[in-house]
Design an enzyme around this catalytic site. Structure first.
Site: not given
Length: 497
Positions: A110, A224, A268, A328, A363
């Protein structure tokens, strides 16, 4: 020792099982049903170090990089060091992670990970598999379970927590405890667009603030990048981009490379801002193009996403699907040490409610489930240990607002509703922030707080908690005058007038 654990996601259930296995008397108090919350909704997997070509050092470096250098190195070291044991424990408790025909764990990649190191269960249903296994394990014990119970406040005497106040079936009661573990999740409902369930109203953080616990980093809210821009919010896992899907604008151009050399696999916060800007520029959502993966691969690897997108009228194997960012995950929260201990004796915090220092300003994908398991177990192990002097004497963080007088309230307030709060937070304390917008938001929020009646019902308590946390978040964002990570400040010339 009687331990009360508030919340029943991966962090709370792990803490409960470990405490029970250590011989403690454990009571789980949960707002809805056991195992509900964000954990069962998690499509992404659990990051860890599983095979050759990877190392704890690489995982730690990726975590620090994603956190914009603000992650606590000691907390990150704990995360990557304890991770393998916690993943093995999940497997032992019945979580069936996806494997190759020869039995090896299948590893996915990811955004911002330098290696494929993420395990999944059921393709895109990892959280649901973990929740089922842990709930079954808890129900197989003598742990006391109190469902449909709302946390009103912590019981505190002389800086020590000795229980909680509950609201259940309209009746308030007190539950005494030798230790309280907050595992109540984040506050996604602060925002008009979120991947979080309706119950994510920050009740644990708000109760901790009122009790005098330290909080930090509330300004770091992760959005997100890819939520289906059609119908109710539905997350499209970052693992889809990890498998090779791309983000394209109306001209079919992969625009994220304009913002970062890693394109769709950038951190992100970078991807989410790139999408927000491009969507605004073209007057509509950008699209996620997964057509190159093919129908069979999409159905096999992402069965839940495949089912939902098709139910909403999209065949993502032949056409790109519209996506938009949504709130998110909260990187900040109740400040803890490496064992989940707060500045209030007897109070622990684990999972998204906690600020362990792992995530810094942003994160790293698939570190949240890992953090919940790692620090849930560590908090349980520290329950009977002497409370360290270093945790005493801390003062509430400067990010916590106090309404001392009418002078703290500026501006003329519009009518407060949860929806108006959520839209205000989305517009002014969201992905793209300005000093002017933050000041406007804080003024309105403080006016609303000053005029709010004392809460009575669970919904009214939720609104009060959201108001408190919204004010704290806007204040924290104003206090951090330099943009970093998920806290992005637009240049002065871009400020709205």
């Amino acid at each position: 020792m009687h331990v009360v654990i508030v919340g029943s996601g991966i962090a709370g259930l792990t803490a409960a099982l470990h405490a029970h296995e250590a011989g403690e008397h454990v009571t789980i108090v949960t707002k809805t049903a056991l195992g509900d919350g964000c954990t069962p909704l998690a499509q992404g997997g659990v990051a860890g170090v599983y095979g050759p070509g990877d190392s704890r050092e690489r995982h730690a470096a990726d975590t620090m990089d994603a956190g914009a250098g603000l992650s606590d190195p000691a907390a990150v070291d704990v995360l990557v060091r304890d991770g393998a044991e916690r993943i093995a424990e999940l497997i032992a408790r019945g979580v069936a992670f996806d494997r190759s025909p020869d039995g090896e764990l299948l590893l996915g990649r990811e955004a911002a990970h330098s290696r494929a190191r993420i395990v999944h269960s059921g393709g895109d249903a990892t959280g649901a598999a973990i929740a089922r296994a842990l709930v079954a394990a808890v129900r197989g014990t003598t742990i006391t379970i109190i469902e449909q119970a709302f946390l009103v406040d912590l019981l505190v005497t002389e800086g020590a927590v000795h229980g909680i106040r509950l609201l259940r079936d309209g009746v308030e009661s007190e539950l005494q405890a030798d230790a309280v573990v907050l595992a109540s999740g984040g506050a996604g409902q602060l925002y008009a667009h979120t991947t979080n369930p309706l119950g994510a109203t920050g009740d644990g953080i708000a109760a901790a603030i009122r009790a005098g616990a330290r909080v930090d980093d509330l300004e770091f809210v992760q959005f997100h990048p890819t939520v289906l821009a059609s119908g109710p919010a539905f997350l499209i896992s970052e693992a889809v981009r990890g498998e090779g899907a791309t983000l394209v604008d109306d001209d079919g151009r992969r625009f994220v490379f304009d913002s970062h050399p890693d394109g769709e696999l950038a951190p992100r916060d970078v991807v989410a801002r790139a999408i927000a800007r491009r969507s605004a520029a073209q007057g509509g959502p950008v699209r996620l193009d997964a057509t190159a993966l093919g129908a069979d691969r999409l159905r096999e690897r992402f069965p839940t996403i495949d089912r939902v997108t098709r139910a909403r009228g999209f065949d993502w194997s032949v056409e790109p699907i519209p996506v938009t960012p949504a709130a998110h995950y909260l990187m900040g929260g109740v400040t803890t040490d490496l064992h989940g201990r707060t500045n209030l004796r007897g109070l622990f915090a684990v999972g998204e409610v906690a600020r362990t220092g792992v995530h810094g300003a942003n994160r790293l994908a698939s570190n949240s489930l890992l953090e919940g398991a790692v620090f849930g177990a560590r908090a349980a192990a520290a329950l009977s240990a002497p409370w360290p002097a270093v945790a005493d004497g801390q003062v509430p963080s400067a990010t916590v607002p106090r309404l001392a007088s009418d002078r703290d309230v500026d501006g003329t307030a519009s009518v407060f509703t949860r929806a108006t709060l959520q839209q205000l937070m989305w517009d002014e304390v969201g992905l793209l922030r300005t000093t002017r917008g933050l000041e406007h938001a804080r003024g309105l929020l403080r006016a609303w707080r000053a005029g709010a009646p004392a809460p009575a019902s669970a919904a009214e308590h939720e609104d009060a908690n959201l108001l408190l946390l919204a004010d704290a978040t806007a204040t924290a964002a104003l206090t951090r005058s330099v943009g970093v990570g998920a806290h992005h400040l637009e240049a002065p010339e871009l400020e709205r007038v």
